[in-house]
Design an enzyme around this catalytic site. Structure first.
Site, PDB file in Angstrom:
ATOM      1  N   VAL A 140       0.814  -1.215   0.000  1.00 16.72           N
ATOM      2  CA  VAL A 140       0.000   0.000   0.000  1.00 16.72           C
ATOM      3  C   VAL A 140       0.845   1.262   0.000  1.00 16.72           C
ATOM      4  O   VAL A 140       0.314   2.369  -0.026  1.00 16.72           O
ATOM      5  CB  VAL A 140      -0.964   0.019   1.210  1.00 16.72           C
ATOM      6  CG1 VAL A 140      -1.994  -1.078   1.091  1.00 16.72           C
ATOM      7  CG2 VAL A 140      -0.196  -0.093   2.528  1.00 16.72           C
ATOM      8  N   GLY A 180       8.545   3.832  -0.427  1.00 12.53           N
ATOM      9  CA  GLY A 180       9.419   4.989  -0.376  1.00 12.53           C
ATOM     10  C   GLY A 180      10.827   4.578  -0.746  1.00 12.53           C
ATOM     11  O   GLY A 180      11.067   3.448  -1.200  1.00 12.53           O
ATOM     12  N   GLY A 181      11.760   5.508  -0.570  1.00  9.99           N
ATOM     13  CA  GLY A 181      13.131   5.231  -0.950  1.00  9.99           C
ATOM     14  C   GLY A 181      13.770   4.118  -0.146  1.00  9.99           C
ATOM     15  O   GLY A 181      14.607   3.372  -0.654  1.00  9.99           O
ATOM     16  N   TYR A 182      13.369   3.981   1.115  1.00  7.14           N
ATOM     17  CA  TYR A 182      14.007   3.012   1.992  1.00  7.14           C
ATOM     18  C   TYR A 182      13.029   2.083   2.691  1.00  7.14           C
ATOM     19  O   TYR A 182      13.409   1.370   3.615  1.00  7.14           O
ATOM     20  CB  TYR A 182      14.848   3.741   3.052  1.00  7.14           C
ATOM     21  CG  TYR A 182      15.956   4.570   2.456  1.00  7.14           C
ATOM     22  CD1 TYR A 182      16.999   3.967   1.781  1.00  7.14           C
ATOM     23  CD2 TYR A 182      15.931   5.957   2.556  1.00  7.14           C
ATOM     24  CE1 TYR A 182      18.011   4.725   1.226  1.00  7.14           C
ATOM     25  CE2 TYR A 182      16.947   6.726   2.003  1.00  7.14           C
ATOM     26  CZ  TYR A 182      17.995   6.104   1.332  1.00  7.14           C
ATOM     27  OH  TYR A 182      18.987   6.855   0.775  1.00  7.14           O
ATOM     28  N   VAL A 216       5.474  -0.598   2.514  1.00  5.43           N
ATOM     29  CA  VAL A 216       4.417  -0.829   3.502  1.00  5.43           C
ATOM     30  C   VAL A 216       3.391  -1.795   2.935  1.00  5.43           C
ATOM     31  O   VAL A 216       2.927  -1.636   1.791  1.00  5.43           O
ATOM     32  CB  VAL A 216       3.722   0.489   3.913  1.00  5.43           C
ATOM     33  CG1 VAL A 216       2.605   0.214   4.920  1.00  5.43           C
ATOM     34  CG2 VAL A 216       4.732   1.456   4.516  1.00  5.43           C
ATOM     35  N   LYS A 236       5.708  -2.091   7.924  1.00  9.38           N
ATOM     36  CA  LYS A 236       6.694  -1.256   7.241  1.00  9.38           C
ATOM     37  C   LYS A 236       8.011  -2.019   7.187  1.00  9.38           C
ATOM     38  O   LYS A 236       8.648  -2.252   8.205  1.00  9.38           O
ATOM     39  CB  LYS A 236       6.853   0.071   7.988  1.00  9.38           C
ATOM     40  CG  LYS A 236       7.813   1.057   7.338  1.00  9.38           C
ATOM     41  CD  LYS A 236       7.810   2.377   8.112  1.00  9.38           C
ATOM     42  CE  LYS A 236       8.745   3.395   7.507  1.00  9.38           C
ATOM     43  NZ  LYS A 236       8.704   4.684   8.244  1.00  9.38           N
ATOM     44  N   ASP A 258       8.324  16.787   9.679  1.00 15.08           N
ATOM     45  CA  ASP A 258       7.817  16.477   8.342  1.00 15.08           C
ATOM     46  C   ASP A 258       6.289  16.385   8.341  1.00 15.08           C
ATOM     47  O   ASP A 258       5.704  15.452   7.794  1.00 15.08           O
ATOM     48  CB  ASP A 258       8.427  15.165   7.841  1.00 15.08           C
ATOM     49  CG  ASP A 258       8.449  15.070   6.313  1.00 15.08           C
ATOM     50  OD1 ASP A 258       8.273  16.106   5.654  1.00 15.08           O
ATOM     51  OD2 ASP A 258       8.646  13.957   5.796  1.00 15.08           O
TER      52      ASP A 258
END
Length: 385
Positions: free
Chosen positions: A73, A76-78, A81, A95, A192
């Site tokens: 779902v 990201g870069g690292y 999920v 995650k 963030d």
């Protein structure tokens, strides 16, 4: 990679529990009595004990159907999920830190997120259920069934979000951020705050997520100086972007941009690289708040609530952090039934001129692709896509 041994991690969890239980046992003499009705969850939830646990790899593998691509779902870069379902029917988000990052970065991100949110307990902050350190590093969260605020606001196939839900999201997110700043015994600066990092439950209750950039700020420190600068264009406070200075007001600025996004339905940076706050600032200055409203609402909004959110946003995005409110004051503006005292927040003329000069810098700040983020880790959501 040398993964943390299970027993060592369990000892870490035990130490964290004892530490925060001792912290929470001490009464907070500086509690803001006047805001109990505005932020009732803050004192109610900060004394709860953490309840995370260690999951086995078998448990999370079965829950996610072997980390099936159909269950992914977010990416990201690292991290990736996955949605999962435990044997008792509870939906979870797993995650998984991916192999694309360095070993040191992977361990740092893993421990940072556990150390930051492992003890928090608030309805407007995403709960950490536990972790797994077998065959990799995994964080397990409650699953947010409606995905992120960004996903429901900016999906062209989604209907416009009605006003009462927008207002609920705005107030709930403010309460969660106030909790992180003041409700925890240790101050948490998120760094963030943005719509993709605010997830939604089935009843549209917002939950702040993704603490990969979060920092502890000791009570005796006024601010924290950080290098390199990490965050997302369109949300960075001037003092952070220019000098690396971080404190609660850094999050307040980002929350102001978030409010403008809730009101307008616009993205923080548009296709022409104009930031949302630079577009909104002259409209706010003229008091023409109705021009901020998402046209898809077709006038279906509460005028009083709009004016409160717009005024709160105007205070949050001030260039000088000195003249920005703290989150308890933001909540007071947003939900207090008494008339807002705007004179209290009026700046001297010379301060207003300085702000106008600064906002000329905006074009330089956003002379890049609107999706560009200067964090080394792309943002991901632990909700549904």
């Amino acid at each position: 990679m040398k993964y943390i041994r299970t027993n060592s991690l369990k000892r870490l969890f035990s130490l964290k529990r004892r530490s925060f239980e001792e912290d929470n046992a001490a009464e907070d003499d500086n509690s803001e009595e006047s805001f109990k009705n505005i932020v009732p969850e803050t004192t109610k939830h900060c004394s709860q004990k953490p309840t995370w646990r260690c999951f086995s790899f078998e448990e999370i593998s079965i829950a996610t159907n072997g980390f099936s691509s159909e269950n992914m779902v977010g990416r990201g870069g690292y991290a990736e999920v996955y949605k999962g379902v435990l044997p008792d029917g509870e939906e979870i988000a797993v995650k998984r830190l991916t192999k694309t990052s360095t070993d040191d970065r992977k361990e740092k991100d893993f421990l940072t997120e556990i150390g930051t949110i492992g003890h928090v307990s608030h309805p407007n902050v995403l709960s950490l259920l536990g972790c797994c350190i077998d065959n990799g590093l995994y964080l397990i969260f409650q699953f947010s069934s409606r995905g992120s605020v960004a996903s429901i606001f900016h999906d062209v196939n989604s209907p416009p979000v009605e006003w009462k839900i927008r207002y609920k999201i705005a107030v709930g997110t403010a309460r969660g951020l106030h909790y992180l700043h003041k409700g925890c015994q240790r101050r948490i600066i998120h760094r963030d705050i943005k719509s993709s990092n605010v997830l939604l439950t089935a009843d549209f209750e917002p939950q702040i997520s993704d603490f990969g950039l979060a920092k502890w700020l000791p009570s005796q420190w006024t601010h924290h100086s950080i290098a390199p600068i990490e965050g997302t264009f369109g949300h960075l406070a001037p003092e952070y972007f220019m000098h690396g200075i971080v404190d609660e007001k850094t999050d307040v600025f980002a929350f102001g941009v978030f409010l403008l996004e809730i009101i307008s339905g616009r993205k923080p940076v548009d296709g022409s690289h104009q930031s949302l706050h630079s577009w909104a600032k002259p409209i706010l200055s003229k008091g023409e708040n109705e021009k901020l409203v998402d046209p898809r609402l077709e006038g279906a909004y509460d005028v009083t609530q709009l004016n409160r959110l717009a005024f709160a946003a105007s205070l949050c995005i001030r260039a000088s952090s000195t003249w920005r409110p703290i989150m308890s004051e933001v909540l007071e503006v947003m939900v207090d039934e008494e008339e807002v005292d705007k004179e209290r927040w009026k700046m001297p003329e010379e301060e207003e001129e300085d702000q106008q000069e600064f906002w000329g810098f905006d074009d330089l700040e956003y002379d890049c692709d609107s999706s560009f983020s200067i964090t080394p880790q792309d943002s991901i959501s632990t909700g549904s896509s």
